[in-house]
Enzyme design. Sequence first.
Site, PDB file in Angstrom:
ATOM      1  N   LYS A 173      -5.021 -10.328  -5.835  1.00 34.97           N
ATOM      2  CA  LYS A 173      -5.680 -10.510  -5.035  1.00 34.97           C
ATOM      3  C   LYS A 173      -6.824 -10.156  -5.830  1.00 34.97           C
ATOM      4  O   LYS A 173      -7.297  -8.964  -6.168  1.00 34.97           O
ATOM      5  CB  LYS A 173      -5.691 -10.807  -3.903  1.00 34.97           C
ATOM      6  CG  LYS A 173      -5.689  -9.290  -2.847  1.00 34.97           C
ATOM      7  CD  LYS A 173      -5.874  -8.850  -0.840  1.00 34.97           C
ATOM      8  CE  LYS A 173      -5.952  -7.917  -1.599  1.00 34.97           C
ATOM      9  NZ  LYS A 173      -6.203  -7.597   0.051  1.00 34.97           N
TER      10      LYS A 173
ATOM     11  N   LYS B 206     -10.595  -3.928  -2.633  1.00 37.21           N
ATOM     12  CA  LYS B 206     -11.398  -2.943  -3.006  1.00 37.21           C
ATOM     13  C   LYS B 206     -10.737  -2.113  -3.659  1.00 37.21           C
ATOM     14  O   LYS B 206     -11.410  -1.200  -4.480  1.00 37.21           O
ATOM     15  CB  LYS B 206     -12.261  -1.932  -1.865  1.00 37.21           C
ATOM     16  CG  LYS B 206     -12.890  -3.461  -0.999  1.00 37.21           C
ATOM     17  CD  LYS B 206     -13.969  -2.599   0.227  1.00 37.21           C
ATOM     18  CE  LYS B 206     -13.356  -3.626   1.105  1.00 37.21           C
ATOM     19  NZ  LYS B 206     -13.148  -3.053   2.709  1.00 37.21           N
TER      20      LYS B 206
ATOM     21  N   LYS C  45       0.550  -1.355  -0.391  1.00 38.14           N
ATOM     22  CA  LYS C  45       0.101   0.631  -0.016  1.00 38.14           C
ATOM     23  C   LYS C  45       0.748   0.962  -0.064  1.00 38.14           C
ATOM     24  O   LYS C  45       0.009   2.453  -0.677  1.00 38.14           O
ATOM     25  CB  LYS C  45      -1.133  -0.022   1.065  1.00 38.14           C
ATOM     26  CG  LYS C  45      -1.845  -1.182   0.523  1.00 38.14           C
ATOM     27  CD  LYS C  45      -3.359  -0.881   1.551  1.00 38.14           C
ATOM     28  CE  LYS C  45      -4.027  -1.449   2.452  1.00 38.14           C
ATOM     29  NZ  LYS C  45      -5.382  -1.196   2.447  1.00 38.14           N
TER      30      LYS C  45
HETATM   31  P1  ATP Z   1      -8.444  -2.879   0.455  1.00 35.02           P
HETATM   32  O1  ATP Z   1      -8.068  -3.696  -0.834  1.00 35.02           O
HETATM   33  O2  ATP Z   1      -9.008  -1.877   0.349  1.00 35.02           O
HETATM   34  O3  ATP Z   1      -7.330  -3.224   1.361  1.00 35.02           O
HETATM   35  P2  ATP Z   1      -9.598  -5.381   0.777  1.00 35.02           P
HETATM   36  O4  ATP Z   1     -10.633  -5.361  -0.238  1.00 35.02           O
HETATM   37  O5  ATP Z   1      -8.905  -6.043   0.899  1.00 35.02           O
HETATM   38  O6  ATP Z   1      -9.487  -3.823   1.128  1.00 35.02           O
HETATM   39  P3  ATP Z   1     -10.156  -5.700   3.306  1.00 35.02           P
HETATM   40  O7  ATP Z   1     -11.333  -4.716   4.024  1.00 35.02           O
HETATM   41  O8  ATP Z   1      -8.719  -5.229   3.327  1.00 35.02           O
HETATM   42  O9  ATP Z   1     -10.238  -5.665   2.204  1.00 35.02           O
HETATM   43  O10 ATP Z   1     -10.771  -6.903   4.042  1.00 35.02           O
HETATM   44  C1  ATP Z   1     -11.498  -7.710   4.291  1.00 35.02           C
HETATM   45  C2  ATP Z   1     -12.069  -9.026   4.506  1.00 35.02           C
HETATM   46  O11 ATP Z   1     -11.586  -9.723   3.195  1.00 35.02           O
HETATM   47  C3  ATP Z   1     -10.268  -9.214   5.196  1.00 35.02           C
HETATM   48  O12 ATP Z   1     -10.867 -10.711   6.267  1.00 35.02           O
HETATM   49  C4  ATP Z   1      -9.573 -10.049   3.789  1.00 35.02           C
HETATM   50  O13 ATP Z   1      -8.813 -11.234   4.356  1.00 35.02           O
HETATM   51  C5  ATP Z   1     -10.616 -10.427   3.071  1.00 35.02           C
HETATM   52  N1  ATP Z   1     -10.297 -10.899   1.826  1.00 35.02           N
HETATM   53  C6  ATP Z   1     -10.042  -9.339   1.128  1.00 35.02           C
HETATM   54  N2  ATP Z   1      -9.103  -9.551  -0.379  1.00 35.02           N
HETATM   55  C7  ATP Z   1      -9.655 -10.779  -0.492  1.00 35.02           C
HETATM   56  C8  ATP Z   1      -9.410 -11.643  -1.802  1.00 35.02           C
HETATM   57  N3  ATP Z   1      -9.137 -11.327  -2.802  1.00 35.02           N
HETATM   58  N4  ATP Z   1      -9.858 -13.152  -1.293  1.00 35.02           N
HETATM   59  C9  ATP Z   1     -10.142 -13.455  -0.545  1.00 35.02           C
HETATM   60  N5  ATP Z   1     -10.594 -12.871   1.204  1.00 35.02           N
HETATM   61  C10 ATP Z   1     -10.007 -11.574   0.891  1.00 35.02           C
END
Ligand code: ATP
Length: 336
Positions: free
Chosen positions: A199, A202, A113
Site C-alpha cells: 500500500k 507515509k 510496524k
Molecule cells: P503511516 O504510513 O504513517 O502508517 P498511512 O499512510 O497509513 O500512515 P494513516 O494516517 O495511517 O496513513 O491513514 C489515514 C487514512 O488514510 C486511513 O483512513 C487509512 O485507511 C487511509 N489510507 C492510508 N493509506 C492508504 C492507502 N494506501 N490506500 C487507501 N487508503 C489509505
Amino acid sequence: MAKQRVLSGVQPTGNLHLGNYLGAIRNWVNAQDQYDNYFCVVDLHAITVPHDPKVLADNSYAIAALYLACGIDLTHSTIFIQSHIAAHSELAWLLNCITPVNWLERMIQFKEKAVKQGENVSVGLLDYPVLMAADILLYDADLVPVGEDQKQHIELTRDLVIRINDQFGTGENSVLKMPEPLIQKAGARVMSLTDGTKKMSKSDPSDLSRISLLDPPEVITKKIKRCKTDPTKGLEFDNPDRPECNNLLTLYHLLSGQSREAVAADCAEMGWGQFKPLLAETTVEALRPIQEKYSEIMSDRAALDAILRDGREKAAASANHVLAKVKAAMGFSVPL
Ligand code: ATP
Ligand code: LTN
C-alpha cells in the site's frame, strides 16, 4: 431525524498522499452533508513510533489545513486535534484495562510496524488500536470512514463495545454506541508507485513510492514517469498479474472522474508512453485546487487557530459526556 455521527482521523506523520486522499478524506468530503461529522488530527497516534518533537505541532496544523483544503466544510463538520482533548487518553486507559493483550498482538498493522521498529517497539504501538477505539467511542460515532487497512481496528473497537456493555451496562442501558466501518471500494487501497503489491504509505522510506497532495507539478510528473510498470501491451483493470497496471488505471479513474468502463475502453490499446503523461496531467489538475486552497489557509494562522479552538470546544462537549458515562458505569467516585 438526527443525522448519523461520523468520526475519522489521520496521523500527522508527514504529508498526506493520494492513498489518504482517495481512501479516506475524499469520501469524508463527498458524504459530509449527510452526516454530523468529527474529523480529528490524531497526534497521539503519531508518537507510537519515534517522532521529532520539533515538527509534530506543525504537522498537526498542516493536516488540519489539508482537511479544509480538500473540502471539509465547517457547516457539516468539526475539525480538532486529538491531544487537545484529554478524554482520549483517559478513555484509552479505561479501555486498556478490559482489553486482552492477545487481541492487540494479533493486529496486522502492529505486526507490520513492529518489524520496522526492531528492538524499539513501544507499548504505545501495541496499544494504538485501543486509543483509536477511544477516539471513535467518545463521539458516539455510528460510522467510521477509513481505508481498507483500518478495518481490523474497527472490528476490535466493536469487540470492546460488546465487552464494556456486557460487563458494565445495565439491562436496556448500553454504555457505548456500536460503530461501523464505512469503506468505499474504489480507492480503499491505493498501492505504492514502486511496488503494486504494497500500500502507498507515509512511512515508506522511498519518496518515489507515493504522491503527496502538496507535491509540485514537476515532482508529480517525475514520480509518474519513474513509477513501476510492466512490459505487457495494452492497459487493463483487475488482472492479478498486473498490480501496477490496475493501480495506475484506478488512480486515473478516480482522479479524472471518468467511469471505470470509460477508462477501460479508452486505455485498452494504450502503451505506457501515452498513458503516463495523461495520468500525470490529470493528477496535477486534480491536486491544483487543493494546493491553492492550502496555501491560502496556511497564510492565515490566526483563522486556523480559531477553527481549531471552536472544534476543540465542540468535540470536548461530546467526549467529556461519554467519558463521564463510562466512568460512572465502571463505578468510579465522582469528585465533589
Ligand atoms: P503511516 O504510513 O504513517 O502508517 P498511512 O499512510 O497509513 O500512515 P494513516 O494516517 O495511517 O496513513 O491513514 C489515514 C487514512 O488514510 C486511513 O483512513 C487509512 O485507511 C487511509 N489510507 C492510508 N493509506 C492508504 C492507502 N494506501 N490506500 C487507501 N487508503 C489509505
Ligand atoms: N489508525 C488510523 C488513524 C486513526 C483513526 C482514528 C481513524 C486514529 N484514530 C479513529 C478513524 C477513526 C489510521 O488511519 N492509521
